[in-house]
Design an enzyme around this catalytic site. Structure first.
Site, PDB file in Angstrom:
ATOM      1  N   ARG A  37      46.457  38.640  35.435  1.00  0.00           N
ATOM      2  CA  ARG A  37      46.962  39.854  34.781  1.00  0.00           C
ATOM      3  C   ARG A  37      48.162  39.574  33.876  1.00  0.00           C
ATOM      4  O   ARG A  37      48.357  40.273  32.885  1.00  0.00           O
ATOM      5  CB  ARG A  37      47.330  40.896  35.832  1.00  0.00           C
ATOM      6  CG  ARG A  37      46.118  41.660  36.327  1.00  0.00           C
ATOM      7  CD  ARG A  37      46.517  42.708  37.329  1.00  0.00           C
ATOM      8  NE  ARG A  37      45.453  43.669  37.537  1.00  0.00           N
ATOM      9  CZ  ARG A  37      45.444  44.565  38.512  1.00  0.00           C
ATOM     10  NH1 ARG A  37      46.454  44.617  39.360  1.00  0.00           N
ATOM     11  NH2 ARG A  37      44.442  45.416  38.631  1.00  0.00           N
ATOM     12  N   LYS A 198      31.476  50.558  51.047  1.00  0.00           N
ATOM     13  CA  LYS A 198      31.132  51.946  51.342  1.00  0.00           C
ATOM     14  C   LYS A 198      30.442  52.634  50.185  1.00  0.00           C
ATOM     15  O   LYS A 198      30.899  52.556  49.048  1.00  0.00           O
ATOM     16  CB  LYS A 198      32.406  52.733  51.656  1.00  0.00           C
ATOM     17  CG  LYS A 198      33.022  52.376  52.957  1.00  0.00           C
ATOM     18  CD  LYS A 198      34.119  53.359  53.248  1.00  0.00           C
ATOM     19  CE  LYS A 198      34.930  52.935  54.460  1.00  0.00           C
ATOM     20  NZ  LYS A 198      36.160  53.702  54.537  1.00  0.00           N
ATOM     21  N   GLY A 351      38.354  44.702  40.365  1.00  0.00           N
ATOM     22  CA  GLY A 351      38.592  44.685  41.803  1.00  0.00           C
ATOM     23  C   GLY A 351      38.092  43.416  42.464  1.00  0.00           C
ATOM     24  O   GLY A 351      38.294  42.314  41.953  1.00  0.00           O
ATOM     25  N   GLY A 374      40.611  50.071  40.413  1.00  0.00           N
ATOM     26  CA  GLY A 374      40.395  51.523  40.405  1.00  0.00           C
ATOM     27  C   GLY A 374      40.139  52.055  39.006  1.00  0.00           C
ATOM     28  O   GLY A 374      39.341  52.977  38.813  1.00  0.00           O
TER      29      GLY A 374
HETATM   30  C1  3PG Z   1      45.521  47.880  40.717  1.00  0.00           C
HETATM   31  O1  3PG Z   1      45.894  46.849  41.260  1.00  0.00           O
HETATM   32  O2  3PG Z   1      44.394  48.372  40.902  1.00  0.00           O
HETATM   33  C2  3PG Z   1      46.443  48.540  39.746  1.00  0.00           C
HETATM   34  O3  3PG Z   1      47.558  47.755  39.495  1.00  0.00           O
HETATM   35  C3  3PG Z   1      46.817  49.914  40.237  1.00  0.00           C
HETATM   36  O4  3PG Z   1      47.488  49.806  41.455  1.00  0.00           O
HETATM   37  P1  3PG Z   1      47.442  50.996  42.492  1.00  0.00           P
HETATM   38  O5  3PG Z   1      46.042  51.035  43.035  1.00  0.00           O
HETATM   39  O6  3PG Z   1      48.465  50.670  43.540  1.00  0.00           O
HETATM   40  O7  3PG Z   1      47.769  52.262  41.742  1.00  0.00           O
HETATM   41 MG    MG Z   2      44.237  49.418  43.502  1.00  0.00          MG
END
Ligand code: 3PG
Ligand code: MG
Length: 394
Positions: A37, A198, A351, A374
């Site tokens: 990142r 899930k 993710g 997310g």
């Molecule tokens: C992530 O890692 O998905 C983003 O940086 C957002 O983080 P968060 O899910 O804690 O809002």
């Molecule tokens: Mg997250």
């Protein structure tokens, strides 16, 4: 509608508040295990340096819940960034206030500073206007390159855009182009491979994507609910009984839309979901009582591979097994390799899927590997991300 980028505005001599997602895995000693990142933000930062902007970076790290947590300070990230840029990056100990304003006022063209973890302030997640306003006072323009955080309506993502002009950075542009290009205008056949633990977390994705794809491949823990909905036993696998009807409806919908829905035919089952557990490979119609589906089996991998090899576009979100445990990683690894060799557009939807692909060293073999978890999920759900909505249209 495409969004304006840093290239569409004049940044020379301007103070630019650049929101990035530097939420990287870091241990208590500040050792960063994956700097993907950080690297992903470099093109925008370098562009701003080259064009003589004064750069004020900001990011969250972890979930400190509005309190200062020493291990979640951003200083180690500033050091890593400084190494990568080959120039100093000053790490501030706060995000707003007179001391910060004084430091920012001293920045010269091309200088880079990094504010402290935004989530040390409860006002960040609350999207409090006073906090957004205080942040905006530091800069002339706002640039959002934090695709991974843009599903969060937080002060540094949404609020600041009320006060200063807001445009996107290059990572944001790349993510939006890759994801929306794929979803809105895919070369066909277009296949989505969806896995993960899930089904509950993927309902909205399935709902949206079923209208776009030619085939849908389902793996991971969530496949258990599909298999149960067909009337088979699933042993001790986790099942979401409240989703059974939904899954049946989705199966019907796939039929009526002419979408090929492929479920696992066999499964690697384990007595326990832990390393070293006894495992067996069985057809999904014969899952033994008390055993847990941990990975797709070889027949399924083969069947999925055949389907993938026919397609021109693939979106993959969610591992097909519990890949964190090597015994259950076979399906995920083999399918990742198949994707890496395809002459097709391959989009990895963030993710843990991104984690698996990066870990295997295959990230640069894919067309696009999203930096958002997310955020990419929200995108696949067809949602307009709040952090994108506030950016100026081109
Ligand atoms: C992530 O890692 O998905 C983003 O940086 C957002 O983080 P968060 O899910 O804690 O809002
Ligand atoms: Mg997250």
């Amino acid at each position: 509608m495409p969004k304006k980028t840093v290239e569409d505005i004049d940044v020379a001599g301007k103070r630019v508040l650049l929101r990035v997602d530097l939420n990287v895995p870091m241990d208590k000693k500040g050792v960063i295990s994956d700097d993907t990142r950080i690297r992903a933000c470099l093109p925008t930062i370098r562009y701003l340096i080259d064009n003589r902007a004064r750069i004020i970076l900001c990011s969250h790290l972890g979930r400190p819940d509005g309190r200062v947590i020493e291990e979640l300070r951003l200083a180690p990230v500033a050091s890593r960034l400084s190494e990568l840029l080959g120039k100093p990056v000053e790490a501030l100990r706060e995000c707003i206030g007179l001391a910060v304003e004084a430091t920012v006022a001293k920045l010269q063209d091309g200088d880079v500073a990094l504010l402290e973890n935004l989530r040390f302030y409860p006002e960040e997640e609350a999207n409090a206007l006073n906090f957004a306003k205080a942040l905006s006072r530091l800069a002339d323009v706002y640039v959002n390159d934090a695709f991974g955080a843009s599903h969060r309506a937080h002060a540094s993502v949404v609020g600041v855009a009320k006060y200063i002009p807001a445009v996107s950075g290059f990572l944001m542009r790349k993510e939006l182009e890759a994801l929306s290009g794929t979803l809105e205008n895919p070369q066909r056949p277009f296949v989505a491979m969806i896995g993960g633990a899930k089904v509950g977390g993927k309902l909205a994705v399935l709902e949206n994507i079923i209208h776009k794809v030619d085939a849908l491949l389902i793996g991971g823990g969530m496949a258990a609910t599909f298999i149960k909905s067909m009337g088979y036993g699933i042993g001790a696998s986790m099942v979401e009984d409240d989703k059974l009807d939904y899954v049946r409806q989705l199966t019907e919908k796939a039929k009526s839309l002419g979408v090929k829905l492929l479920l696992p035919q066999d499964s690697v089952v384990a007595e326990k979901l832990e390393a070293g557990s006894t495992i067996r490979t069985v057809p999904i119609t014969e899952i033994p009582d008390g055993w847990i589906m941990a990975d797709i089996g070889p027949r399924t991998t083969e069947r999925f591979s055949q389907e993938l090899k026919k397609c021109k576009t693939v979106v993959w979100n969610g591992p097909v097994g519990v890949f964190e445990i090597p015994q259950f990683a076979e399906g995920t690894h083999r399918l990742a390799k198949v994707l890496a060799h395809l002459k097709a557009t391959t989009v990895i939807g963030g993710g843990s899927t991104t984690e698996a692909v990066v870990e295997m060293g295959l990230a640069n073999r894919m067309s696009h590997v999203s930096t958002g978890g997310g955020a990419s999920l929200a995108f696949l759900e067809g949602k307009l991300l709040p952090g994108v909505a506030v950016l100026q249209d081109k």
